[in-house]
Enzyme design. Structure first.
Site, PDB file in Angstrom:
ATOM      1  CE  LYS A  62      -3.886   2.231   2.760  1.00 55.71           C
ATOM      2  NZ  LYS A  62      -4.935   1.844   3.698  1.00 55.71           N
TER       3      LYS A  62
ATOM      4  CB  SER B 114      -8.172   4.182   2.744  1.00 57.22           C
ATOM      5  OG  SER B 114      -7.295   3.448   3.888  1.00 57.22           O
TER       6      SER B 114
ATOM      7  CB  SER C 147      -8.890   1.572   5.855  1.00 57.23           C
ATOM      8  OG  SER C 147      -9.789   2.756   5.723  1.00 57.23           O
TER       9      SER C 147
END
Length: 493
Positions: free
Chosen positions: A79, A159, A183
């Site tokens: 990420k 997210s 998230s």
């Protein structure tokens, strides 16, 4: 082999160790998959050289008869909230475009030390602020899933939407995520994969671009519970560079996996039966209860009376911390700088932040600045922290009656991009089931349990006591074995 990208972490690890295929074969297969999936916009930066270099180390070690590292031969996605030395890290925000860290985050460093290779940096909601991956400065991530007969692109959750989409599309066997209010868990539920947020402090926050420091926690996302356990073992550990890091040994979570829940009690919080809950979510929750009974668990009803205040408290605390953390992005030290002709220093600050931050980030900064301002601090922020304490106390009292809690992960299946983005409140409500455990710092994971009437994945959430990731993983494994979830997105990209 043509199906290497269908394999998960454990299968790749064991296959490389056993000589069924080489780490180079695996890396090549996933590199090709990533290159062919650009329509999903899951990757912001591709790093095939990193994946190939790690594969060479693994293959050379095996050829030399050396003991392979725990993740040797396993390429993963990272990420883009984790700083990676020498590789651009933007947090999906224009204000950090071009920022190349000269240091490595502790979590990513732990994974490289365990032998993993990096396929690339994954897209996300800007500064991890969002529930649909529509706030990225570099375009929306698109879920690999579609509703039958409908070409409308669906949200992969947020997210960590780049992570969830990449795993579901078989672009990587696992990826890192971060969870501030859900998230990791909500995007995992939206695409039919597994993700776990460990106890706050299990994974170091050093080198992770901050959103809300008292809530942010790194965790793994993968195809199944075992793969998450393997990843989490590599990611976790004490870090003296993070003042909130827990100085505790890392348990052998994979070795401790056990789906036999005899003697365990599973709590069902009555407050999570919210008005208007879709029938498919209600039915899945009941299936989850039945599956855990079948695994030997006793089911008990518990109460978390302050649950209804969790979302309002979260959306005071998280923006407050964000407004403080994001004050460092001023155009002076790193990242984007906008300097109008003849501008004074204050003008540069204003122009840089106006151009570099997206609408959702600006919204949360403004909310956070407001609740921290003189005259409102006690009325909002102090009250929210008191509510947070009460929510944590609710969990403590509930765990006197049970070992883990079972709830839905999200209040719906994946929605179409643009369907909720015009209404921030509707978007925030996606976190209604995940936020309470984040406020309390508890371990929690999402496991796919079934599909709705459109064939879209739905997830079940297991919440555990502090530091009881093993109990959460074991309950998740029991659900996984009984749900038999095998649905996957049809390839359209």
């Amino acid at each position: 082999m043509s199906n290497l990208t269908d394999l998960g972490v454990a299968a790749i690890r064991d296959g490389v160790r056993g000589g069924e295929f080489s780490a180079r074969d695996v890396a090549d297969a996933f590199i090709d998959a990533v290159a062919a999936a650009k329509p999903l916009n899951a990757f912001l930066v591709e790093t095939p050289d990193h994946a190939l270099a790690a594969a060479k180390v693994a293959d050379d070690a095996r050829a030399a008869g050396e003991t392979l590292k725990p993740l040797a031969g396993v390429p993963i996605g990272m990420k883009d909230l984790f700083c990676t030395q020498g590789v651009e890290t933007t947090a999906a925000s224009g204000i950090l475009k071009g920022f190349v860290p000269q240091y490595e985050s502790t979590v990513s460093g732990n994974l490289w030390n365990a032998g993993a290779g990096m396929l690339g940096k994954l897209n996300l909601d800007q500064f991890a602020m969002g529930s649909s991956n529509e706030t990225s400065a570099f375009g929306n991530v698109i879920s690999p899933w579609r509703r039958p007969g409908d070409t409308a692109p669906l949200a992969p959750g947020g997210s960590s939407g780049g992570s969830s989409a990449a795993i579901a599309a078989r672009l990587c066997p696992a990826a890192t995520g971060t969870d501030t209010g859900g998230s990791i868990r909500q995007p995992a539920a939206f695409v039919g994969i597994t993700g776990i947020k460990p106890t706050y402090g299990r994974c170091s926050r050093y080198g992770v671009v901050a959103f809300a420091s008292s809530l942010d926690q790194a965790g793994p996302m993968a195809h199944d519970v075992r793969d998450c356990a393997i990843m989490l073992e590599a990611m976790a550990g004490f870090d003296p560079k993070d003042a909130t890091s827990l100085d505790l040994p890392v348990p052998a979570w994979e070795a401790g996996l056990n789906a036999d829940l005899r003697g365990k009690r599973v709590g069902i919080p009555k407050e999570y039966r919210v008005d208007g809950m879709p029938a498919a979510i209600e039915a899945l929750w009941q299936h989850g209860i039945d599956w855990l009974k079948d695994a030997g668990a006793e089911i008990v009803e518990v109460s978390l009376p302050h649950t209804k205040y969790a979302l309002p408290a979260y959306y005071i605390i998280a923006p407050a911390e964000a407004s403080s953390n994001l004050a460092r992005y001023d155009g002076v030290r790193y990242g984007q700088r906008v300097l109008p002709d003849g501008a004074a220093l204050q003008d540069m600050y204003a122009a840089t932040r106006a151009a570099g931050f997206g609408d959702e980030v600006k919204r949360r900064i403004m909310i956070g600045t407001y609740v921290l301002s003189a005259g409102f601090y006690d009325a909002y922020y102090t009250q929210a922290q008191k509510v947070r304490t009460l929510i944590a106390r609710d969990f403590e009292q509930a765990f006197e009656q049970c070992d883990v809690l079972l709830t839905p992960t999200a209040p719906s299946a994946a929605f179409a991009l643009g369907e909720k983005s015009a209404d921030p409140i509707a978007m925030y409500l996606n976190d209604v089931f995940t936020v309470p455990s984040s406020l309390a710092g508890l371990p929690a994971m999402s496991v796919p349990g079934g599909v709705d009437k459109d064939g879209l994945p739905l997830g079940l959430q297991i919440i555990g006591k502090p530091l009881d990731e093993q109990g959460v993983l074991n309950a998740g494994l029991a659900i996984e074995q009984r749900a038999g979830f095998v649905a996957r997105a049809d390839k359209w990209w």
